[in-house]
Design an enzyme around this catalytic site. Structure first.
Site, PDB file in Angstrom:
ATOM      1  N   ASP A  71       0.829  -1.208   0.000  1.00  0.00           N
ATOM      2  CA  ASP A  71       0.000   0.000   0.000  1.00  0.00           C
ATOM      3  C   ASP A  71       0.865   1.260   0.000  1.00  0.00           C
ATOM      4  O   ASP A  71       0.621   2.199  -0.764  1.00  0.00           O
ATOM      5  CB  ASP A  71      -0.907  -0.021   1.231  1.00  0.00           C
ATOM      6  CG  ASP A  71      -2.038   0.991   1.137  1.00  0.00           C
ATOM      7  OD1 ASP A  71      -2.403   1.349   0.003  1.00  0.00           O
ATOM      8  OD2 ASP A  71      -2.545   1.420   2.177  1.00  0.00           O
ATOM      9  N   ASP A  82      -9.801  -1.506   3.113  1.00  0.00           N
ATOM     10  CA  ASP A  82      -9.542  -1.117   4.488  1.00  0.00           C
ATOM     11  C   ASP A  82     -10.595  -1.663   5.438  1.00  0.00           C
ATOM     12  O   ASP A  82     -10.515  -1.454   6.647  1.00  0.00           O
ATOM     13  CB  ASP A  82      -9.502   0.416   4.595  1.00  0.00           C
ATOM     14  CG  ASP A  82      -8.414   1.001   3.708  1.00  0.00           C
ATOM     15  OD1 ASP A  82      -7.337   0.387   3.623  1.00  0.00           O
ATOM     16  OD2 ASP A  82      -8.650   2.050   3.076  1.00  0.00           O
TER      17      ASP A  82
END
Length: 393
Positions: free
Chosen positions: A208, A251
């Site tokens: 990420d 997420d």
């Protein structure tokens, strides 16, 4: 990542995106990235219209709080349903180590597609894919509440919602479909062991950050990708063009499947120690860490007026709390050795007893059998109802 997205239906010069979206659906994954406009108005606007800006700040905070609440609820529902899920996709340590590579390949593939194929064709394909996906996701998510009404009620609800969302693309329907996808993903995708979860979270943590700061490929893909792969809550309502605070499904799903593993570990741990009722120490600790990571992420967004890669805060918080609790309880080695695979400590006894000491794999169904199975289980929910002791209509 959490971020502020412009109106998805409008082209806004100067409005960039910086929000990573990671979607787990079946065994595939997708990650998007972008750079948003500032979360709050510049100071010159604040001096000119203080009342409007103060109201706008309150709306932003309310949007962030409601989005965090939706994420926590989706994780909790998905984790609870993972306890009774009959068919799941298990992610081994080897699979987890390859996920960053799969995500990179998918991202670059989408980048090439968007560069070479007309946008209207890509939008049509994406809309068609998520229309079908939302039917099964909504039917599965709402089956416990609707299965007592009629066998077809969950499926018809999924079809109706998919049609209305495809036509209107309203943010509330987007959230409903996205939450259904998240719940189903957390329920059906399981990490086979704590080691696999550690490898997955650590790999996606680095992945990420790299894609957030190391390339503009995600910017190109994110600006052109549409679909229910993020939660969207309106913000900046004092402006002529609406903006949306957004949180990517990744997420929610990535920490969600880890917290579901902690919940199942709590159940096994309680049975071994004779706790009645079961103690959910690791699960509740992980949920608190997840919520605290949201607070830190949103605080960073407010301070720097820019989107943040949420996994940057979520991964250390969840893994750190789990390891700290295990260390305090004197079972760090037991937690790391926890394994739900048929060969592992938590999966071998039950699997072996079920087939007389031997673990047998089911044969792969044919294409026709697969379609029938998808219809029966995905829409009609025969298997889920039979497991609950309900009769067929």
């Amino acid at each position: 990542s959490a971020g502020d997205w412009g109106d998805p239906g409008a082209d806004e010069p100067g409005a960039f995106f910086r929000s990573a979206v990671f979607l787990f659906f079946s065994s595939s994954d997708l990650c998007l990235q972008g750079v948003p406009p500032p979360l709050l108005p510049p100071m010159s606007d604040a001096a000119a219209e203080p009342a409007a800006v103060e109201a706008g700040i309150s709306i932003v905070y309310a949007s962030l709080a409601s989005m965090a609440a939706m994420a926590l609820i989706a994780v909790h529902i998905g984790a609870q349903r993972s306890l009774t899920a009959t068919r799941t996709e298990s992610v081994s340590s080897k699979d987890a180590s390859y996920f960053p590579l799969y995500g990179s390949a998918a991202l670059l593939g989408l980048y090439i597609v968007f560069k070479l194929v007309a946008k209207n064709i890509v939008d049509l394909l994406i809309t068609t894919y998520f229309a079908f996906a939302s039917v099964f996701a909504v039917a599965s998510a709402f089956r416990p509440a609707l299965r007592h009404m009629h066998r077809l009620a969950p499926g018809l609800t999924g079809v109706a919602l998919a049609i209305v969302y495809t036509v209107t693309k309203h943010w509330a329907l987007n959230n409903l479909v996205a939450l259904s996808l998240a719940v189903c993903a957390i329920e059906l995708i399981t990490l086979s062991s704590f080691k696999a979860s550690f490898i997955l979270l650590a790999g996606l943590f680095v992945y990420d950050i790299f894609w957030v700061f190391g390339t503009d490929v995600m910017v190109t893909v994110a600006m052109k990708f549409t679909g229910p792969i993020k939660l969207m809550v309106p913000s900046k309502m004092w402006t002529s063009k609406p903006h949306y605070v957004a949180l990517g499904l990744g997420d929610i799903v990535v920490p969600g499947i880890f917290l579901a593993l902690l919940l199942r570990y709590d159940r096994v741990r309680s049975r071994r120690r004779g706790f009645t009722p079961a103690r959910k120490l690791f699960y509740f600790g992980g949920m608190v860490a997840y919520a605290a990571a949201f607070v830190c992420c949103f605080a960073a967004m407010r301070i720097f007026e820019a989107s943040q890669p949420a996994l940057l805060y979520i991964v250390p918080a969840c893994l750190g709390v789990a390891c700290a609790l295990a260390l305090r309880e004197g079972e760090l080695g037991e937690l790391y050795a926890y394994d739900e695979s048929p060969e592992g400590s938590a999966g071998a006894p039950a699997a072996a007893a079920a087939v007389g000491g031997e673990v047998k794999a089911e044969p792969e169904p044919s294409f026709k059998e697969g379609l029938v199975k998808l219809w029966r289980e995905g829409i009609l929910g025969y298997e889920a109802d039979e497991a609950a002791g309900l009769k067929k209509d």
